[in-house]
Design a protein around this motif. Structure first.
Motif, PDB file in Angstrom:
ATOM      1  N   LYS A  60       0.853  -1.191   0.000  1.00  0.00           N
ATOM      2  CA  LYS A  60       0.000   0.000   0.000  1.00  0.00           C
ATOM      3  C   LYS A  60       0.888   1.239   0.000  1.00  0.00           C
ATOM      4  CE  LYS A  60      -2.251   0.866   3.813  1.00  0.00           C
ATOM      5  NZ  LYS A  60      -3.232   0.768   4.917  1.00  0.00           N
ATOM      6  N   ILE A  61       0.382   2.315  -0.573  1.00  0.00           N
ATOM      7  CA  ILE A  61       1.088   3.597  -0.519  1.00  0.00           C
ATOM      8  C   ILE A  61       0.076   4.684  -0.208  1.00  0.00           C
ATOM      9  CG2 ILE A  61       0.895   3.923  -3.021  1.00  0.00           C
ATOM     10  CD1 ILE A  61       3.552   5.457  -2.895  1.00  0.00           C
ATOM     11  N   LYS A  62       0.469   5.598   0.672  1.00  0.00           N
ATOM     12  CA  LYS A  62      -0.429   6.672   1.076  1.00  0.00           C
ATOM     13  C   LYS A  62       0.384   7.940   1.268  1.00  0.00           C
ATOM     14  CE  LYS A  62      -3.911   7.896   4.553  1.00  0.00           C
ATOM     15  NZ  LYS A  62      -4.617   7.448   5.782  1.00  0.00           N
ATOM     16  N   THR A  63      -0.057   9.018   0.653  1.00  0.00           N
ATOM     17  CA  THR A  63       0.656  10.281   0.798  1.00  0.00           C
ATOM     18  C   THR A  63       0.377  10.882   2.173  1.00  0.00           C
ATOM     19  OG1 THR A  63      -1.192  11.442  -0.248  1.00  0.00           O
ATOM     20  CG2 THR A  63       0.650  10.794  -1.660  1.00  0.00           C
ATOM     21  N   GLN A  64       1.381  11.551   2.709  1.00  0.00           N
ATOM     22  CA  GLN A  64       1.264  12.245   3.985  1.00  0.00           C
ATOM     23  C   GLN A  64       1.644  13.704   3.754  1.00  0.00           C
ATOM     24  OE1 GLN A  64       3.722  10.236   6.892  1.00  0.00           O
ATOM     25  NE2 GLN A  64       2.164   8.700   7.298  1.00  0.00           N
ATOM     26  N   LEU A  65       0.664  14.575   3.817  1.00  0.00           N
ATOM     27  CA  LEU A  65       0.925  15.991   3.582  1.00  0.00           C
ATOM     28  C   LEU A  65       1.852  16.536   4.658  1.00  0.00           C
ATOM     29  CD1 LEU A  65      -2.686  17.132   2.604  1.00  0.00           C
ATOM     30  CD2 LEU A  65      -0.760  16.613   1.087  1.00  0.00           C
ATOM     31  N   PRO A  66       2.768  17.480   4.313  1.00  0.00           N
ATOM     32  CA  PRO A  66       2.783  18.156   3.010  1.00  0.00           C
ATOM     33  C   PRO A  66       3.699  17.517   1.974  1.00  0.00           C
ATOM     34  CG  PRO A  66       4.233  19.287   4.530  1.00  0.00           C
ATOM     35  CD  PRO A  66       3.633  18.152   5.305  1.00  0.00           C
ATOM     36  N   ASN A  67       4.667  16.661   2.385  1.00  0.00           N
ATOM     37  CA  ASN A  67       5.681  16.267   1.402  1.00  0.00           C
ATOM     38  C   ASN A  67       6.234  14.858   1.601  1.00  0.00           C
ATOM     39  OD1 ASN A  67       7.094  16.683   3.750  1.00  0.00           O
ATOM     40  ND2 ASN A  67       8.702  17.947   2.830  1.00  0.00           N
ATOM     41  N   LYS A  68       5.431  13.961   2.186  1.00  0.00           N
ATOM     42  CA  LYS A  68       5.927  12.616   2.449  1.00  0.00           C
ATOM     43  C   LYS A  68       4.957  11.557   1.945  1.00  0.00           C
ATOM     44  CE  LYS A  68       8.680  13.853   6.511  1.00  0.00           C
ATOM     45  NZ  LYS A  68       8.930  13.602   7.953  1.00  0.00           N
ATOM     46  N   ALA A  69       5.442  10.314   1.892  1.00  0.00           N
ATOM     47  CA  ALA A  69       4.599   9.181   1.537  1.00  0.00           C
ATOM     48  C   ALA A  69       4.915   8.031   2.480  1.00  0.00           C
ATOM     49  CB  ALA A  69       4.825   8.750   0.092  1.00  0.00           C
ATOM     50  N   SER A 120      11.011 -21.793  13.467  1.00  0.00           N
ATOM     51  CA  SER A 120      11.288 -21.301  14.824  1.00  0.00           C
ATOM     52  C   SER A 120      10.146 -20.446  15.347  1.00  0.00           C
ATOM     53  CB  SER A 120      12.580 -20.482  14.825  1.00  0.00           C
ATOM     54  OG  SER A 120      13.676 -21.240  14.356  1.00  0.00           O
ATOM     55  N   GLY A 121       9.019 -20.517  14.679  1.00  0.00           N
ATOM     56  CA  GLY A 121       7.885 -19.663  15.030  1.00  0.00           C
ATOM     57  C   GLY A 121       7.628 -18.655  13.925  1.00  0.00           C
ATOM     58  N   ILE A 122       6.367 -18.285  13.760  1.00  0.00           N
ATOM     59  CA  ILE A 122       5.977 -17.364  12.694  1.00  0.00           C
ATOM     60  C   ILE A 122       6.284 -15.931  13.093  1.00  0.00           C
ATOM     61  CG2 ILE A 122       4.042 -16.470  11.360  1.00  0.00           C
ATOM     62  CD1 ILE A 122       2.712 -19.200  11.673  1.00  0.00           C
ATOM     63  N   ILE A 123       6.951 -15.217  12.187  1.00  0.00           N
ATOM     64  CA  ILE A 123       7.218 -13.801  12.371  1.00  0.00           C
ATOM     65  C   ILE A 123       6.633 -13.042  11.191  1.00  0.00           C
ATOM     66  CG2 ILE A 123       8.997 -12.002  12.504  1.00  0.00           C
ATOM     67  CD1 ILE A 123      10.842 -14.050  13.764  1.00  0.00           C
ATOM     68  N   GLU A 124       5.808 -12.058  11.473  1.00  0.00           N
ATOM     69  CA  GLU A 124       5.275 -11.172  10.438  1.00  0.00           C
ATOM     70  C   GLU A 124       5.279  -9.751  10.980  1.00  0.00           C
ATOM     71  OE1 GLU A 124       1.463 -12.420   9.088  1.00  0.00           O
ATOM     72  OE2 GLU A 124       2.249 -14.061   7.867  1.00  0.00           O
ATOM     73  N   LYS A 125       6.054  -8.896  10.362  1.00  0.00           N
ATOM     74  CA  LYS A 125       6.141  -7.500  10.762  1.00  0.00           C
ATOM     75  C   LYS A 125       5.516  -6.640   9.671  1.00  0.00           C
ATOM     76  CE  LYS A 125      10.435  -7.900  13.468  1.00  0.00           C
ATOM     77  NZ  LYS A 125       9.953  -7.314  14.734  1.00  0.00           N
ATOM     78  N   VAL A 126       4.426  -5.979   9.996  1.00  0.00           N
ATOM     79  CA  VAL A 126       3.778  -5.046   9.075  1.00  0.00           C
ATOM     80  C   VAL A 126       4.287  -3.650   9.426  1.00  0.00           C
ATOM     81  CG1 VAL A 126       1.592  -4.126   8.236  1.00  0.00           C
ATOM     82  CG2 VAL A 126       1.734  -6.516   8.994  1.00  0.00           C
ATOM     83  N   PHE A 127       4.897  -2.981   8.474  1.00  0.00           N
ATOM     84  CA  PHE A 127       5.439  -1.667   8.789  1.00  0.00           C
ATOM     85  C   PHE A 127       5.384  -0.737   7.584  1.00  0.00           C
ATOM     86  CE2 PHE A 127       9.017  -4.226   7.368  1.00  0.00           C
ATOM     87  CZ  PHE A 127       9.751  -3.384   6.551  1.00  0.00           C
ATOM     88  N   ASP A 128       5.534   0.563   7.868  1.00  0.00           N
ATOM     89  CA  ASP A 128       5.544   1.597   6.838  1.00  0.00           C
ATOM     90  C   ASP A 128       6.937   2.188   6.710  1.00  0.00           C
ATOM     91  OD1 ASP A 128       2.825   1.293   6.488  1.00  0.00           O
ATOM     92  OD2 ASP A 128       2.291   3.003   7.752  1.00  0.00           O
ATOM     93  N   VAL A 129       7.341   2.448   5.490  1.00  0.00           N
ATOM     94  CA  VAL A 129       8.543   3.212   5.212  1.00  0.00           C
ATOM     95  C   VAL A 129       8.093   4.625   4.870  1.00  0.00           C
ATOM     96  CG1 VAL A 129      10.477   3.517   3.628  1.00  0.00           C
ATOM     97  CG2 VAL A 129       9.881   1.229   4.433  1.00  0.00           C
ATOM     98  N   ILE A 130       8.524   5.604   5.660  1.00  0.00           N
ATOM     99  CA  ILE A 130       8.141   6.994   5.441  1.00  0.00           C
ATOM    100  C   ILE A 130       9.275   7.698   4.701  1.00  0.00           C
ATOM    101  CG2 ILE A 130       7.298   9.113   6.495  1.00  0.00           C
ATOM    102  CD1 ILE A 130       5.552   6.696   7.078  1.00  0.00           C
ATOM    103  N   THR A 131       8.968   8.272   3.547  1.00  0.00           N
ATOM    104  CA  THR A 131      10.010   8.925   2.759  1.00  0.00           C
ATOM    105  C   THR A 131       9.519  10.248   2.189  1.00  0.00           C
ATOM    106  OG1 THR A 131      11.634   8.567   0.983  1.00  0.00           O
ATOM    107  CG2 THR A 131       9.392   7.813   0.579  1.00  0.00           C
TER     108      THR A 131
END
Length: 212
Positions: A60-69, A120-131
């Motif tokens: 997913k991608i979402k803009t973050q005003l004023p100048n980030k995504a 060794s167990g389930i690992i799932e990391k949901v995260f956002d990269v802010i740029t």
């Protein structure tokens, strides 16, 4: 817990970002993770991860005003055969003049989390990269087909959907999307449409049955 300190645009990322200010589409292709450590390297000069371990699809991608995504992804250990420290993140984008480039980079240093191998167990990391995207008007990404949904996404879907409550007691404080049945009795084929209360339902409607 990892401490990232934000993404840094690479030299090639700055060039592409400058092109985007002039109207070029800013198109993100993927996110990659690795376990490389910073030991004197110049982050802006990097063209790839120091020690690449895995590519991640953008969900997913979402803009973050004023100048980030905010670019979303999921890190899973489902196909990890050898554990590694999740120390570096790279966001890649397509520069039509040179091809795929490392657009932005971050490194968590000694705070990196360990990603254990599968089994060794389930690992799932949901995260956002802010740029930073600046004033680019056309920002998009190579979005993978939906496999994952965050808790917030699921809650939003349920909260915005029609609910039919099955109970011998009337619901407390029902909203306009809540309908109460003491006895369903007959089954219904929605077919071309069904009117319940003040809601018109068709065969594209999702109904959540909530027993209370």
């Amino acid at each position: 817990m990892s401490s990232w300190g934000g993404m840094t645009l690479t030299n090639k990322g700055l060039v592409l970002q400058s092109k985007a200010q002039g109207g070029l589409q800013l198109y993100y292709t993927k996110i990659a993770v690795g376990d490389g450590a910073i030991s004197g390297q110049s982050i802006p000069a990097l063209t790839g991860l120091i020690s690449h371990k895995k590519n991640l699809a953008i969900t997913k991608i979402k803009t973050q005003l004023p100048n980030k995504a905010a670019i979303s992804t999921v890190l899973s250990n489902a196909d990890v055969t050898a554990g590694f420290y999740f120390r570096e993140i790279g966001l890649f984008a397509l520069d039509p003049d040179v091809g795929e480039i490392l657009y932005a980079y971050a490194n968590s240093g000694t705070t990196a989390d360990y990603i254990a191998p599968t089994g060794s167990g389930i690992i799932e990391k949901v995260f956002d990269v802010i740029t930073v995207v600046g004033s680019a008007a056309n920002v998009t990404a190579n979005i993978a087909s939906g496999i994952y949904a965050s808790t917030a996404d699921l809650n939003a879907a349920v909260n915005n959907s029609t609910k039919i409550q099955l109970s011998s007691n009337a619901p407390v404080n029902p909203d306009s999307n809540t309908f109460w049945y003491q006895d369903m009795g007959d089954s219904y084929d929605i077919g071309d449409g069904l009117l319940i209360g003040n809601a018109s339902l068709d065969n594209t409607t999702t109904i959540y049955f909530e027993e209370i």
